[in-house]
Design a protein around this motif. Structure first.
Motif, PDB file in Angstrom:
ATOM      1  N   MET A   1      11.267   5.664  -7.919  1.00 47.93           N
ATOM      2  CA  MET A   1      11.158   6.962  -8.598  1.00 47.93           C
ATOM      3  C   MET A   1       9.690   7.192  -8.929  1.00 47.93           C
ATOM      4  SD  MET A   1      12.999   9.154 -11.133  1.00 47.93           S
ATOM      5  CE  MET A   1      13.065   9.945  -9.545  1.00 47.93           C
ATOM      6  N   ASP A   2       9.103   8.223  -8.310  1.00 51.09           N
ATOM      7  CA  ASP A   2       7.673   8.514  -8.457  1.00 51.09           C
ATOM      8  C   ASP A   2       7.425   9.414  -9.666  1.00 51.09           C
ATOM      9  OD1 ASP A   2       5.008   8.478  -7.739  1.00 51.09           O
ATOM     10  OD2 ASP A   2       5.292   9.447  -5.804  1.00 51.09           O
ATOM     11  N   ASP A   3       6.215   9.350 -10.193  1.00 48.17           N
ATOM     12  CA  ASP A   3       5.766  10.248 -11.270  1.00 48.17           C
ATOM     13  C   ASP A   3       6.745  10.283 -12.445  1.00 48.17           C
ATOM     14  OD1 ASP A   3       3.866  10.786  -9.377  1.00 48.17           O
ATOM     15  OD2 ASP A   3       4.582  12.779  -8.892  1.00 48.17           O
TER      16      ASP A   3
ATOM     17  N   LEU B   1      10.571   3.891  -0.174  1.00 46.67           N
ATOM     18  CA  LEU B   1      10.496   5.350  -0.170  1.00 46.67           C
ATOM     19  C   LEU B   1      10.279   5.830  -1.595  1.00 46.67           C
ATOM     20  CD1 LEU B   1      13.526   6.050   2.200  1.00 46.67           C
ATOM     21  CD2 LEU B   1      11.102   5.861   2.819  1.00 46.67           C
ATOM     22  N   GLU B   2       9.292   6.693  -1.776  1.00 46.98           N
ATOM     23  CA  GLU B   2       9.026   7.234  -3.105  1.00 46.98           C
ATOM     24  C   GLU B   2       9.578   8.653  -3.174  1.00 46.98           C
ATOM     25  OE1 GLU B   2       5.000   6.861  -4.401  1.00 46.98           O
ATOM     26  OE2 GLU B   2       4.954   4.703  -4.025  1.00 46.98           O
ATOM     27  N   ILE B   3      10.446   8.877  -4.135  1.00 50.20           N
ATOM     28  CA  ILE B   3      10.953  10.239  -4.311  1.00 50.20           C
ATOM     29  C   ILE B   3      10.599  10.715  -5.717  1.00 50.20           C
ATOM     30  CG2 ILE B   3      12.865   9.805  -2.712  1.00 50.20           C
ATOM     31  CD1 ILE B   3      14.699   9.953  -5.227  1.00 50.20           C
TER      32      ILE B   3
ATOM     33  N   PHE C   1       0.846  -1.193   0.000  1.00 47.57           N
ATOM     34  CA  PHE C   1       0.000   0.000   0.000  1.00 47.57           C
ATOM     35  C   PHE C   1       0.878   1.238   0.000  1.00 47.57           C
ATOM     36  CE2 PHE C   1      -2.637  -3.304   1.687  1.00 47.57           C
ATOM     37  CZ  PHE C   1      -3.925  -2.982   1.299  1.00 47.57           C
ATOM     38  N   GLU C   2       0.401   2.266  -0.698  1.00 46.20           N
ATOM     39  CA  GLU C   2       1.088   3.559  -0.607  1.00 46.20           C
ATOM     40  C   GLU C   2       0.386   4.404   0.455  1.00 46.20           C
ATOM     41  OE1 GLU C   2       1.508   5.895  -4.198  1.00 46.20           O
ATOM     42  OE2 GLU C   2       2.448   7.562  -3.110  1.00 46.20           O
ATOM     43  N   ALA C   3       1.172   4.954   1.374  1.00 43.51           N
ATOM     44  CA  ALA C   3       0.632   5.822   2.412  1.00 43.51           C
ATOM     45  C   ALA C   3       0.488   7.234   1.853  1.00 43.51           C
ATOM     46  CB  ALA C   3       1.573   5.830   3.620  1.00 43.51           C
TER      47      ALA C   3
ATOM     48  N   ILE D   1      10.260   2.022 -10.850  1.00 43.15           N
ATOM     49  CA  ILE D   1       9.867   3.226 -11.582  1.00 43.15           C
ATOM     50  C   ILE D   1       8.343   3.290 -11.563  1.00 43.15           C
ATOM     51  CG2 ILE D   1       9.894   4.406 -13.815  1.00 43.15           C
ATOM     52  CD1 ILE D   1      12.269   2.601 -14.625  1.00 43.15           C
ATOM     53  N   LYS D   2       7.794   4.380 -11.065  1.00 41.52           N
ATOM     54  CA  LYS D   2       6.346   4.540 -11.098  1.00 41.52           C
ATOM     55  C   LYS D   2       5.985   5.431 -12.290  1.00 41.52           C
ATOM     56  CE  LYS D   2       3.961   4.222  -7.331  1.00 41.52           C
ATOM     57  NZ  LYS D   2       3.298   4.496  -6.034  1.00 41.52           N
ATOM     58  N   ILE D   3       5.304   4.828 -13.256  1.00 40.86           N
ATOM     59  CA  ILE D   3       4.962   5.540 -14.490  1.00 40.86           C
ATOM     60  C   ILE D   3       3.826   6.509 -14.193  1.00 40.86           C
ATOM     61  CG2 ILE D   3       4.242   5.293 -16.891  1.00 40.86           C
ATOM     62  CD1 ILE D   3       5.205   2.311 -16.656  1.00 40.86           C
TER      63      ILE D   3
ATOM     64  N   VAL E   1       6.154   5.098   1.289  1.00 42.36           N
ATOM     65  CA  VAL E   1       5.978   6.419   1.876  1.00 42.36           C
ATOM     66  C   VAL E   1       6.646   7.456   0.978  1.00 42.36           C
ATOM     67  CG1 VAL E   1       6.376   7.856   3.933  1.00 42.36           C
ATOM     68  CG2 VAL E   1       6.010   5.388   4.195  1.00 42.36           C
ATOM     69  N   ASN E   2       5.930   8.539   0.720  1.00 38.84           N
ATOM     70  CA  ASN E   2       6.492   9.628  -0.092  1.00 38.84           C
ATOM     71  C   ASN E   2       7.429  10.481   0.745  1.00 38.84           C
ATOM     72  OD1 ASN E   2       4.876   9.588  -2.788  1.00 38.84           O
ATOM     73  ND2 ASN E   2       3.340   9.295  -1.170  1.00 38.84           N
ATOM     74  N   VAL E   3       8.570  10.778   0.184  1.00 37.23           N
ATOM     75  CA  VAL E   3       9.546  11.601   0.901  1.00 37.23           C
ATOM     76  C   VAL E   3       9.822  12.846   0.058  1.00 37.23           C
ATOM     77  CG1 VAL E   3      11.882  11.704   1.807  1.00 37.23           C
ATOM     78  CG2 VAL E   3      10.571   9.591   2.024  1.00 37.23           C
TER      79      VAL E   3
HETATM   80 MG    MG Z   1       3.878   8.484  -4.480  1.00 38.37          MG
END
Ligand code: MG
Ligand code: C2E
Ligand code: MG
Ligand code: MG
Length: 285
Positions: A175-177, A145-147, A58-60, A196-198, A113-115
């Motif tokens: 790597m987010d977005d 960790l999502e950056i 899950f993404e917080a 990698i998050k597309i 978790v987004n940082v």
């Molecule tokens: Mg994110």
């Protein structure tokens, strides 16, 4: 006459600026108060593992429970929190809350978790992550960790050293977005991301026979070559879901699989998306 108009316009701008400044100050005060009172909650959005055919994590996603405005999205306050120095305490809280929550989930289910870029200053994030892991006792391999690309904009040695230090703790880095930054490709070269998050803007148009579909395919190929997993963001319908699966994407996330919701929703989401795919969802709905 013209002069009078000019002055009128000028006054109008002054008033406009004043209103904006006041709104901004009010938001800052509200935010400080909210941080002091702990008026934040974590929501969790499922991430579906295409090959395992189950929700693997899950993404917080942070929410601000505002007395008048209800639940406020971080899109509306994260930037201000960064600018007035609140993101470090907020980020600490986010990490601790998410890690503690994940300890209640079945073994192996991960939390992302987004940082934010401000947490990278002076490597602050390293101690934050260490603390969250030790307080919660969450195995590091279950934390991701999502950056965003903004972290790497200042592609300096310190940022990379921090990323490597985090990796040595045993956490994963995503790597987010991906695809929305100025030089997305070069960032992939500067650090060996786990994932990698597309970005959802590419997934949205994946069914149109146009560039988006080719770009998604190319990024999935890139992930394969670089040994980075790929996640499609913003899946809103079954067609997008099936397309990403067919293209060989590793994971999917979006309203079609589940909207971000409070922690109480998690057992049911895990149940609905465990084992058998798609059909399970409709059987329950
Ligand atoms: Mg994110
Ligand atoms: P993100 O990390 O890219 O998170 C995904 C965003 O897309 C979330 O917005 C999520 O609710 C939304 N989303 C998910 N599936 C769909 C879909 O199918 N369609 C559409 N249209 N949207 C979808 P949210 O929760 O408003 O968060 C916005 C951004 O705020 C996040 O983008 C992230 O960058 C940031 N953020 C959230 N929580 C935190 C946090 O704890 N710390 C920091 N630093 N940033 C956070
Ligand atoms: Mg994203
Ligand atoms: Mg985003």
């Amino acid at each position: 006459r013209a002069k009078a108009d000019g002055r009128g316009t000028w006054r109008f701008f002054e008033v406009e600026m004043d209103i904006r400044l006041q709104a901004r100050r009010a938001l800052e005060l509200d935010l400080r108060e909210a941080v002091a009172q702990g008026a934040f909650e974590m929501f969790y959005q499922p991430i579906y593992d295409f090959r395992g055919r189950r929700v693997g994590g899950f993404e917080a996603l942070m929410r601000w429970r505002h007395p008048e405005r209800g639940l406020v999205s971080p899109a509306e306050f994260i930037t201000v929190a960064e600018e007035i120095g609140l993101i470090v305490p907020l980020g600490d809280w986010a990490l601790r809350t998410a890690c503690s929550e994940a300890m209640r989930w079945p073994d192996g289910i991960r939390v992302a978790v987004n940082v934010s870029v401000a947490q990278f200053r002076d490597g602050i994030v390293i101690q934050s992550v260490k603390d969250a892991l030790s307080v919660s006792r969450l195995p590091p391999a279950r934390l991701e960790l999502e950056i965003t690309e903004s972290v790497l904009l200042r592609d300096n040695a310190a940022t990379l050293a921090t990323l490597h230090a985090l990796r040595r703790l045993g956490v994963r880095i995503a790597m987010d977005d991906f695809g929305t930054g100025y030089s997305s490709l070069s960032y992939l070269r500067s650090f060996p991301f786990d994932k990698i998050k597309i970005d959802q803007s590419f997934v949205r148009d994946i069914t149109a026979a146009d560039e988006s579909a080719f770009i998604v395919r190319a990024v999935i190929g890139l992930g394969l070559s670089l040994h980075m997993r790929t996640t499609g963001e913003g899946i809103e319908n079954e067609i997008q879901f099936e397309r990403l699966r067919q293209e060989g994407c590793d994971e999917g996330q979006g309203y079609y699989i589940g909207r971000p919701d409070d922690a109480g929703s998690i057992p049911e989401v895990l149940d609905r998306w465990s084992g058998r795919r798609g059909a399970t969802k409709h059987a329950v709905a």
